[in-house]
Design a protein around this motif. Structure first.
Motif: not given
Length: 310
Positions: A53-69
């Motif tokens: 996933y890609q995630w900026n650790m902010l509670p308001t943001s949702t982790p975005r799946p990116v596979g093997l990127a």
């Protein structure tokens, strides 16, 4: 027309299990296993999931799946290659300070008298009890370019000042020395204890056969010290780069020009400076896999090469 009646099914009596699992030992181990599972293996599973996933650790943001990127990007980053190379250099530089030098000190000082031996052991062990951040501040003062005691000593000998923490060619080895300086006492005490546990009968028998001091060291002490030597070697390989993290963070911040960063500091940078939790988790998973394989190799070598006094 005759009907064939199905034969009644006769259930065989269940065999009673001959093995009885002892419950009491598992009850004693349950708290420790629960702590290990909650604080080590569950975060490891979470890190493995987060690495996709890609995630900026902010509670308001949702982790975005990116596979093997994350894996593809991280393995092609130049700073990752620099960090891996530096990690190898940290380990290679620490081995003489954590194994070779303490081994030599433990063997050479084995015959010292009681009070003198206790004095040298106390002096060697002092760096071990100093807090890492205090040691970092102490070495920052000692290695200061202006008015630092080390550079003043070099100037008295006719040498020019050295930028121990700002020169890319010197900074990494400076941190290796500081990390190793903290380890020398612990390794020396461990090897001294193992050396003292060798039966004096072996040494006396060798002396009666006319063996020299070096032959006694080579043929008796070193083989019987091999389990401790291999243990310290394995600990340095697996944890040496981690032990340098405090000094990197306090003294150089990974610089200059990324010359002192390693994979553990890079993980911290991704997670807590650039807030790239996915990249940090990916670096952690790759590091865990690499060091896991190294640990298996080290354990196999220890079983084959260690000599025990049975």
């Amino acid at each position: 027309m005759t009907h064939v009646l199905d034969a009644p099914v006769v259930l065989a009596p269940r065999r009673r299990l001959g093995l009885r699992l002892p419950i009491a030992p598992w009850l004693y181990l349950a708290p420790a296993l629960a702590v290990i599972g909650v604080w080590i293996y569950w975060p490891l599973v979470e890190a493995f999931i987060l690495s996709f996933y890609q995630w900026n650790m902010l509670p308001t943001s949702t982790p975005r799946p990116v596979g093997l990127a994350n894996y593809e990007n991280l393995l092609t980053l130049p700073e990752m290659r620099i960090a891996v190379r530096n990690t190898v250099l940290y380990i290679a530089g620490l081995l003489p300070l954590s194994v070779v030098l303490p081994l030599a000190v433990a063997i050479v000082t084995q015959d010292l008298a009681g009070p003198l031996r206790n004095l040298y052991r106390s002096l060697i062990f002092v760096p071990m009890i100093v807090a890492p951040i205090v040691a970092a501040v102490l070495w920052r003062w000692l290695l200061a370019e202006r008015n630092g005691l080390v550079n003043q000593a070099l100037a008295a000998l006719g040498f020019s000042d050295v930028a121990f923490l700002r020169d890319p060619d010197v900074a990494l080895w400076t941190l290796v020395w500081i990390t190793g300086w903290k380890l020398i006492g612990f390794s020396t005490l461990l090897l001294s204890a193992a050396n003292a546990s060798i039966s004096p009968a072996y040494v006396e028998a060798a002396r009666m056969d006319g063996a020299t001091r070096w032959q006694i060291v080579r043929d008796i002490r070193l083989p019987l010290l091999s389990p401790t030597i291999l243990l310290l070697t394995m600990m340095t390989i697996l944890f040496g780069a981690q032990w340098s993290f405090v000094y990197i963070n306090a003294l150089t911040g990974g610089g200059p020009l990324k010359s002192t960063t390693n994979v553990f500091y890079l993980m911290w940078e991704y997670g807590f400076q650039s807030l790239s939790a996915g990249w940090s988790a990916t670096a952690g998973v790759l590091t865990f896999a690499a060091f896991g394989l190294i640990a298996l190799v080290c354990l196999t070598l220890m079983k084959r090469m260690a000599v025990y006094d049975e």
